[in-house]
Enzyme design. Structure first.
Site, PDB file in Angstrom:
ATOM      1  N   LYS A 212       0.862  -1.189   0.000  1.00  0.00           N
ATOM      2  CA  LYS A 212       0.000   0.000   0.000  1.00  0.00           C
ATOM      3  C   LYS A 212       0.888   1.225   0.000  1.00  0.00           C
ATOM      4  O   LYS A 212       2.044   1.152   0.412  1.00  0.00           O
ATOM      5  CB  LYS A 212      -0.870   0.025   1.260  1.00  0.00           C
ATOM      6  CG  LYS A 212      -1.970  -0.988   1.255  1.00  0.00           C
ATOM      7  CD  LYS A 212      -3.010  -0.581   2.272  1.00  0.00           C
ATOM      8  CE  LYS A 212      -3.992  -1.720   2.505  1.00  0.00           C
ATOM      9  NZ  LYS A 212      -4.491  -1.733   3.872  1.00  0.00           N
TER      10      LYS A 212
ATOM     11  N   HIS B   3       1.823   6.556   3.139  1.00  0.00           N
ATOM     12  CA  HIS B   3       1.132   7.847   3.053  1.00  0.00           C
ATOM     13  C   HIS B   3       1.601   8.845   4.097  1.00  0.00           C
ATOM     14  O   HIS B   3       2.470   8.560   4.908  1.00  0.00           O
ATOM     15  CB  HIS B   3      -0.386   7.677   3.002  1.00  0.00           C
ATOM     16  CG  HIS B   3      -1.016   7.253   4.290  1.00  0.00           C
ATOM     17  ND1 HIS B   3      -1.170   8.097   5.341  1.00  0.00           N
ATOM     18  CD2 HIS B   3      -1.528   6.059   4.663  1.00  0.00           C
ATOM     19  CE1 HIS B   3      -1.767   7.448   6.324  1.00  0.00           C
ATOM     20  NE2 HIS B   3      -1.974   6.209   5.942  1.00  0.00           N
TER      21      HIS B   3
ATOM     22  N   HIS C  92       2.081   8.180   7.780  1.00  0.00           N
ATOM     23  CA  HIS C  92       3.309   7.456   8.102  1.00  0.00           C
ATOM     24  C   HIS C  92       4.525   8.368   8.046  1.00  0.00           C
ATOM     25  O   HIS C  92       5.524   8.102   8.695  1.00  0.00           O
ATOM     26  CB  HIS C  92       3.497   6.261   7.162  1.00  0.00           C
ATOM     27  CG  HIS C  92       2.439   5.217   7.319  1.00  0.00           C
ATOM     28  ND1 HIS C  92       1.654   4.796   6.286  1.00  0.00           N
ATOM     29  CD2 HIS C  92       2.029   4.540   8.412  1.00  0.00           C
ATOM     30  CE1 HIS C  92       0.805   3.882   6.742  1.00  0.00           C
ATOM     31  NE2 HIS C  92       1.013   3.712   8.022  1.00  0.00           N
TER      32      HIS C  92
HETATM   33  N1  ARG Z   1       0.663  -0.327  10.273  1.00  0.00           N
HETATM   34  C1  ARG Z   1      -0.137   0.454  11.170  1.00  0.00           C
HETATM   35  C2  ARG Z   1      -0.907   1.508  10.381  1.00  0.00           C
HETATM   36  O1  ARG Z   1      -0.557   1.821   9.277  1.00  0.00           O
HETATM   37  C3  ARG Z   1       0.676   1.150  12.221  1.00  0.00           C
HETATM   38  C4  ARG Z   1       1.339   0.233  13.206  1.00  0.00           C
HETATM   39  C5  ARG Z   1       1.697   0.908  14.482  1.00  0.00           C
HETATM   40  N2  ARG Z   1       2.326   0.038  15.421  1.00  0.00           N
HETATM   41  C6  ARG Z   1       1.736  -0.911  16.125  1.00  0.00           C
HETATM   42  N3  ARG Z   1       2.452  -1.663  16.939  1.00  0.00           N
HETATM   43  N4  ARG Z   1       0.435  -1.105  16.047  1.00  0.00           N
HETATM   44  O2  ARG Z   1      -1.873   2.040  10.862  1.00  0.00           O
END
Ligand code: ARG
Length: 567
Positions: A125, A128, A131
């Site tokens: 994906k 974005h 992030h």
């Molecule tokens: N991949 C997740 C997202 O894009 C964020 C992960 C954050 N870290 C965690 N341990 N949940 O929303």
């Protein structure tokens, strides 16, 4: 470094016997009220005496060393202390001169482990803008904690797991040859995903195939695992371009998939706790007594969830890293998720030292002038493109301002990226970030480029004189004008500012501080002739310029901003 707060606390202790008196001492916002102040109102309650009287008593009883404290004053229940500016000047010049790039650092974190979970984009994906914030804020916290002596572990908890991979595998199996995923991984995988998703809606049998693929992936089937690995590899290669630009790195790349074989234990522990209950065919932990919706652990179709993997990660991180703090950097959209898993984590039998130190560091959205920037609304902005646009815009500005500059490309890179990073870290995290090119690239605003420009000015002074004088030859008494003293006092605070930023997990405290330093330097620079016929005076002013240069560069590096030497 002379610790004036401690010196004052020790003095006060000579007069009254109160535990932790240091914590009562404040730095007045109004500079007229001294450098440090003891408000006596809380003490008044404890001591059953009027605040004014307490302040007077202390003032009477303490003997001050005028080389350090030049004056003590009682004003309306406050006891105000004025530090002898020469004492501050000497300690600042000495410490920055000796410690150089280490100035402001500390060993308070020695022997302590901090885990920071940041960035964490989702495989296949787009990376974005949300992030980007996580990457920039997490990256800054990583550097800040390191500078304070902590052992820091940066983790990229990639979104590399979930039923969508069953679909992607199916799509790739059918049409993989039509797409060039090595060249343009995210775009092409997104196209495949959209196409297979549409087919699934029309044809239940295809959906069943996708589910099967995911099951096979979980069971370690070779074909499925290899494809998943390929998707992960090509995505990471693309994400790496952003990490290279931002100079961000991780100690662990264990994403969600890493926990696929570690969730069984979580489920067992939750069962044992008696809190895992059935609800509409799913297994949940009821959190109604905490005023939260239930935390979904196993869905009705038998699959685990994002939360289950996060719980497994807490167990793993406690055991592997023995953390003193585990920090998670995501947008505020995940506040509930983290509240839930931090609550459920208490049922895993972990020591309180772990469950009490799980911290969600949340941040606000990015607002374009035209509205929220999100992938969901379809206006996908690729981060790599965005960062490159910052560099291009910076390079146009530089071309205009200084066409003869050497290394123009390198400078444009630092300025463009510095502008984006600083804009991200300029306000308290939870505020929405306004993304506006003209504002963030304004050389005269409170921006990254303005800090860089100020740093470059300090450089040109140092270059003009050739050699920075030796500390031992500098006469600190010559830095006695207001502009110099104000700058020196702020340089003194650097270490305290960094600790505050770590305490609150708020890099903006450092950003604002650096802007203050830049303003104070600017005043010092306009009000004082640095290059001077009086060589002694010149040496002292050059030395102060050198100290400012070091603090600006170190401070910026803690935010992830590199300084160009010229611009
Ligand atoms: N991949 C997740 C997202 O894009 C964020 C992960 C954050 N870290 C965690 N341990 N949940 O929303």
């Amino acid at each position: 470094m002379l610790d004036f707060k401690k010196i004052i606390a020790d003095k006060i202790k000579e007069a009254i016997n109160i535990e932790n008196i240091r914590e009562y001492i404040e730095v007045p916002t109004n500079k007229e009220m001294g450098d440090y102040s003891l408000p006596c109102f809380k003490l008044a309650k404890e001591m059953k005496k009027a605040p004014q009287m307490i302040a007077n008593d202390i003032k009477e009883k303490i003997k001050i060393d005028e080389e350090i404290i030049s004056k003590v004053d009682v004003v309306n229940g406050y006891l105000n202390f004025y530090i002898n500016p020469l004492a501050i000047t000497k300690t600042v010049l000495e410490n920055i001169g000796n410690e150089k790039e280490q100035y402001g650092g500390s060993s308070i974190g020695n022997g302590k482990n901090i885990v920071i979970d940041y960035s964490a984009p989702n495989i296949a994906k787009p990376f974005h803008i949300g992030h980007l914030r996580s990457t920039v804020i997490g990256g800054a916290l990583y550097k800040i904690y390191k500078f304070l002596g902590y052992n820091v572990v940066g983790i990229n908890h990639l979104g590399d797991y979930g039923t969508q991979f069953g679909k992607l595998i199916e799509g790739y199996k059918r049409w993989g040859k039509e797409y060039n995923i090595d060249e343009n991984p995210i775009d092409e995988l997104t196209k495949i995903y959209v196409r297979i998703n549409n087919l699934c809606k029309e044809d239940e049998a295809v959906l069943e195939e996708c589910r099967n693929n995911f099951k096979k992936l979980e069971d370690g089937d070779e074909y499925c695992t290899n494809l998943w690995q390929k998707f992960r590899d090509v995505s990471l290669k693309e994400f790496q371009k952003v990490y290279d630009l931002l100079d961000v790195d991780f100690d662990s790349w264990n994403g969600e998939a890493f926990y696929s074989d570690k969730m069984g234990e979580v489920i067992e522990l939750l069962k044992k706790s008696g809190k895992l209950v059935e609800s509409e065919g799913a297994e949940v932990v009821d959190l109604s007594d905490k005023d939260m919706p239930p935390c979904l652990i196993i869905k009705s179709n038998g699959s685990t969830t994002y939360a289950t993997r996060d719980l497994a990660a807490i167990l793993y991180r406690a055991r592997t890293y023995d953390f003193d703090k585990a920090i998670y950097v995501t947008s505020y959209e995940q506040i509930l998720h983290f509240k839930q898993i931090f609550e459920v984590a208490k049922l895993l039998g972990l020591d309180k030292k772990y469950t009490d130190n799980l911290i969600h560091v949340s941040f606000g959205m990015v607002q374009l002038k035209t509205g929220k920037m999100s992938t969901r609304e379809g206006n996908i902005i690729k981060l790599e493109d965005l960062l490159n646009e910052a560099i291009t815009r910076a390079s146009e500005i530089i071309e205009n301002k200084n066409p003869d500059l050497d290394n123009k490309e390198e400078v444009a890179k630092k300025v463009g990226l510095g502008a984006v990073i600083f804009n991200d870290l300029y306000n308290s995290r939870i505020k929405d970030e306004i993304f506006d090119w003209d504002t963030m690239l304004n050389f005269n605003g409170e921006t990254g480029p303005y800090l860089q420009y100020t740093y470059v000015r300090t450089n040109s002074v140092l270059e003009k004189v050739g050699n920075t004088p030796e500390l031992s030859t500098v006469d600190a008494t010559l830095l006695n004008d207001n502009a110099s003293i104000n700058l020196i006092k702020e340089l003194y605070n650097f270490g305290e500012i960094i600790k505050q930023a770590a305490d609150k997990n708020e890099p903006y405290i450092i950003s604002r501080y650096l802007i203050d330093i830049a303003h104070l330097f600017s005043t010092f620079y306009t009000e004082n002739k640095i290059i001077n016929d009086d060589k002694k005076l010149q040496d002292a002013r050059v030395y102060l310029t050198y100290c400012t240069n070091i603090v600006l560069k170190t401070g910026a590096s803690l935010l992830g901003i590199s300084m160009p030497e010229k611009m």
